[in-house]
Write a protein that holds these residues in place. Structure first.
Motif, PDB file in Angstrom:
ATOM      1  N   ALA A 106      -8.606 -81.897 -75.423  1.00 24.84           N
ATOM      2  CA  ALA A 106      -8.892 -80.984 -74.632  1.00 24.84           C
ATOM      3  C   ALA A 106     -10.244 -80.115 -74.685  1.00 24.84           C
ATOM      4  N   GLU A 107     -11.332 -80.910 -75.120  1.00 22.96           N
ATOM      5  CA  GLU A 107     -12.409 -80.453 -74.979  1.00 22.96           C
ATOM      6  C   GLU A 107     -13.212 -80.090 -73.376  1.00 22.96           C
ATOM      7  N   PRO A 108     -13.514 -79.246 -72.924  1.00 22.81           N
ATOM      8  CA  PRO A 108     -14.083 -79.148 -71.609  1.00 22.81           C
ATOM      9  C   PRO A 108     -14.862 -80.517 -71.247  1.00 22.81           C
ATOM     10  N   SER A 109     -14.352 -80.994 -69.970  1.00 23.38           N
ATOM     11  CA  SER A 109     -14.812 -82.114 -69.296  1.00 23.38           C
ATOM     12  C   SER A 109     -15.998 -81.792 -68.368  1.00 23.38           C
ATOM     13  N   GLY A 110     -16.201 -80.631 -68.016  1.00 29.51           N
ATOM     14  CA  GLY A 110     -17.631 -80.333 -67.394  1.00 29.51           C
ATOM     15  C   GLY A 110     -16.963 -80.061 -65.924  1.00 29.51           C
ATOM     16  N   GLU A 111     -15.683 -80.149 -65.496  1.00 26.94           N
ATOM     17  CA  GLU A 111     -15.547 -80.072 -64.241  1.00 26.94           C
ATOM     18  C   GLU A 111     -15.802 -78.673 -63.758  1.00 26.94           C
ATOM     19  N   HIS A 112     -15.261 -77.615 -64.718  1.00 26.83           N
ATOM     20  CA  HIS A 112     -15.622 -76.247 -64.457  1.00 26.83           C
ATOM     21  C   HIS A 112     -17.162 -75.889 -64.873  1.00 26.83           C
ATOM     22  N   GLN A 113     -17.689 -75.176 -63.783  1.00 29.10           N
ATOM     23  CA  GLN A 113     -18.917 -74.703 -64.284  1.00 29.10           C
ATOM     24  C   GLN A 113     -19.082 -73.236 -64.348  1.00 29.10           C
ATOM     25  N   PRO A 114     -19.446 -72.785 -65.342  1.00 26.78           N
ATOM     26  CA  PRO A 114     -19.638 -71.466 -65.588  1.00 26.78           C
ATOM     27  C   PRO A 114     -20.277 -70.791 -64.514  1.00 26.78           C
ATOM     28  N   ALA A 115     -20.072 -69.332 -64.440  1.00 27.51           N
ATOM     29  CA  ALA A 115     -20.963 -68.538 -63.489  1.00 27.51           C
ATOM     30  C   ALA A 115     -22.220 -68.628 -64.047  1.00 27.51           C
ATOM     31  N   PRO A 116     -23.458 -68.648 -63.259  1.00 28.08           N
ATOM     32  CA  PRO A 116     -24.868 -68.851 -63.607  1.00 28.08           C
ATOM     33  C   PRO A 116     -25.163 -67.239 -64.049  1.00 28.08           C
ATOM     34  N   ALA A 117     -26.028 -67.097 -65.067  1.00 23.44           N
ATOM     35  CA  ALA A 117     -26.254 -66.155 -65.798  1.00 23.44           C
ATOM     36  C   ALA A 117     -27.982 -65.616 -65.066  1.00 23.44           C
ATOM     37  N   PRO A 118     -28.050 -64.366 -65.275  1.00 18.28           N
ATOM     38  CA  PRO A 118     -29.613 -64.126 -65.040  1.00 18.28           C
ATOM     39  C   PRO A 118     -30.651 -64.568 -65.918  1.00 18.28           C
ATOM     40  N   ARG A 119     -30.133 -64.968 -67.203  1.00 15.10           N
ATOM     41  CA  ARG A 119     -31.102 -65.605 -68.331  1.00 15.10           C
ATOM     42  C   ARG A 119     -30.227 -66.920 -68.918  1.00 15.10           C
ATOM     43  N   ARG A 120     -31.148 -67.537 -69.335  1.00 19.18           N
ATOM     44  CA  ARG A 120     -30.619 -69.193 -69.881  1.00 19.18           C
ATOM     45  C   ARG A 120     -29.890 -68.562 -71.394  1.00 19.18           C
ATOM     46  N   ARG A 121     -29.117 -69.278 -71.651  1.00 13.79           N
ATOM     47  CA  ARG A 121     -28.189 -69.183 -72.965  1.00 13.79           C
ATOM     48  C   ARG A 121     -28.465 -70.178 -73.793  1.00 13.79           C
ATOM     49  N   PHE A 122     -27.996 -69.772 -75.135  1.00 13.87           N
ATOM     50  CA  PHE A 122     -28.281 -70.900 -76.048  1.00 13.87           C
ATOM     51  C   PHE A 122     -27.005 -70.608 -76.965  1.00 13.87           C
ATOM     52  N   VAL A 123     -26.340 -71.672 -77.669  1.00 15.10           N
ATOM     53  CA  VAL A 123     -25.388 -71.579 -78.724  1.00 15.10           C
ATOM     54  C   VAL A 123     -25.923 -72.426 -79.905  1.00 15.10           C
ATOM     55  N   VAL A 124     -25.197 -72.033 -81.121  1.00 15.55           N
ATOM     56  CA  VAL A 124     -25.591 -72.760 -82.310  1.00 15.55           C
ATOM     57  C   VAL A 124     -23.973 -73.002 -82.900  1.00 15.55           C
ATOM     58  N   GLN A 125     -23.443 -74.242 -83.038  1.00 13.80           N
ATOM     59  CA  GLN A 125     -22.251 -74.440 -83.574  1.00 13.80           C
ATOM     60  C   GLN A 125     -22.395 -74.827 -84.968  1.00 13.80           C
ATOM     61  N   LYS A 126     -21.834 -74.511 -85.739  1.00 15.82           N
ATOM     62  CA  LYS A 126     -21.533 -75.062 -87.217  1.00 15.82           C
ATOM     63  C   LYS A 126     -20.354 -76.105 -87.153  1.00 15.82           C
ATOM     64  N   HIS A 127     -20.741 -77.464 -87.274  1.00 16.88           N
ATOM     65  CA  HIS A 127     -19.427 -78.332 -87.179  1.00 16.88           C
ATOM     66  C   HIS A 127     -19.321 -79.167 -88.223  1.00 16.88           C
ATOM     67  N   ASP A 128     -18.363 -78.959 -88.956  1.00 17.15           N
ATOM     68  CA  ASP A 128     -17.693 -79.646 -90.123  1.00 17.15           C
ATOM     69  C   ASP A 128     -16.878 -81.204 -89.720  1.00 17.15           C
ATOM     70  N   ALA A 129     -17.855 -81.860 -89.340  1.00 26.03           N
ATOM     71  CA  ALA A 129     -17.028 -83.321 -89.028  1.00 26.03           C
ATOM     72  C   ALA A 129     -17.300 -84.215 -90.318  1.00 26.03           C
ATOM     73  N   SER A 130     -17.602 -85.462 -90.068  1.00 29.08           N
ATOM     74  CA  SER A 130     -17.866 -86.380 -91.118  1.00 29.08           C
ATOM     75  C   SER A 130     -18.972 -85.986 -91.959  1.00 29.08           C
ATOM     76  N   ARG A 131     -19.799 -85.183 -91.364  1.00 32.09           N
ATOM     77  CA  ARG A 131     -20.870 -84.656 -92.059  1.00 32.09           C
ATOM     78  C   ARG A 131     -21.266 -83.330 -91.533  1.00 32.09           C
ATOM     79  N   LEU A 132     -21.463 -82.253 -92.421  1.00 29.71           N
ATOM     80  CA  LEU A 132     -21.664 -81.004 -91.851  1.00 29.71           C
ATOM     81  C   LEU A 132     -23.146 -80.832 -91.214  1.00 29.71           C
ATOM     82  N   HIS A 133     -23.090 -80.024 -90.134  1.00 30.25           N
ATOM     83  CA  HIS A 133     -24.395 -80.138 -89.555  1.00 30.25           C
ATOM     84  C   HIS A 133     -24.199 -78.945 -88.361  1.00 30.25           C
TER      85      HIS A 133
END
Length: 259
Positions: A19-46
């Motif tokens: 159920a990861e987002p498919s991208g069909e829904h587009q969040p409302a635009p923000a006055p500033r560009r956003r960033f995220v950093v996600q810690k991902h414990d998959a086959s290798r932590l990164h």
């Protein structure tokens, strides 16, 4: 937004299973560009470093995580563009699916191009200077595209480097990774994997706080009603003791009359 920007992202995922987002829904635009950093414990932590640009998240996988030391050049492998609503994703990708594992929203905030650059031109040139205003990462950074990949590399490699400014830390750049709690929920990776604690507070999509036990791609089992323990039979009351028998009172003596 051209539909083909997310074609590689969608091709790697089966949305009937995840159920990861498919991208069909587009969040409302923000006055500033956003960033995220996600810690991902998959086959290798990164750490997944994502910058909003032209309607998607430009994304890199940083194996060792960002460093505040300008001497550290962190390998950042460019991956497929991600939809913007992925910036609210904290939870579990089911095992066996692409990227299966636990994901934490490690940092998030806003960014702007550094030095008056046009961001699209800077990205295309491979000398992408940005200023971050996050809860953990701040100040100037640069992503430099490497001219040559290592033998066998199928993706484009970049270097993520901290600029020297008031937020730089010589010799202690990796200490920032000790701040190991989600900025969206305050949880650790173990908490997220267990579905415990509070759910993540949204950033890209205003709305209610997410479920803490969200497992992307499967519904959690319905909680069972608590079973009441059977009542113990009442304890028998102790038998009343009979009162001890009283000795009969001596007969009263009557006074004799004098003869």
């Amino acid at each position: 937004m051209p539909a083909d920007k997310l074609s590689a992202y969608r091709a790697k995922r089966d949305f009937a299973k995840t159920a990861e987002p498919s991208g069909e829904h587009q969040p409302a635009p923000a006055p500033r560009r956003r960033f995220v950093v996600q810690k991902h414990d998959a086959s290798r932590l990164h750490y997944d470093f994502r910058l909003e640009l032209d309607g998607v998240f430009k994304s890199w996988a940083v194996a060792k995580g960002p460093s505040l030391d300008p001497h550290d050049k962190r390998l950042a492998v460019e991956v497929e563009d991600h939809p913007l609503d992925y910036g609210d994703f904290e939870g579990i990708i089911p095992e066996g699916e692409y990227g299966g594992g636990t994901v934490m929203l490690w940092d998030r905030g806003y960014w702007e191009p550094d030095g008056g650059q046009d961001p699209e031109e800077a990205f295309a040139k491979g000398d992408f200077k940005v200023r971050l205003e996050g809860e953990k990462l701040r100040g100037g950074w640069v992503l430099v595209r490497m001219k040559r990949n290592r033998p066998g590399d199928k993706r484009t490699n970049w270097l993520l480097i901290k600029h020297r400014d008031e937020f730089a830390r010589d010799g202690d750049g990796a200490a920032i990774l000790d701040q190991d709690r989600s900025v969206a929920s305050g949880r650790s990776l173990d908490d997220i994997a267990a579905g415990s604690g509070r759910g993540p507070k949204p950033f890209m999509n205003p709305g209610p706080v997410g479920r803490p036990d969200a497992v992307w791609g499967q519904e959690p089992e319905a909680p069972r009603p608590p079973q009441r323990a059977p009542k113990a039979p009442p304890k028998p009351r102790p038998a009343k003791r009979a009162a001890p028998a009283r000795a009969p009172a001596p007969p009263k003596r009557t006074a004799r009359k004098a003869q």
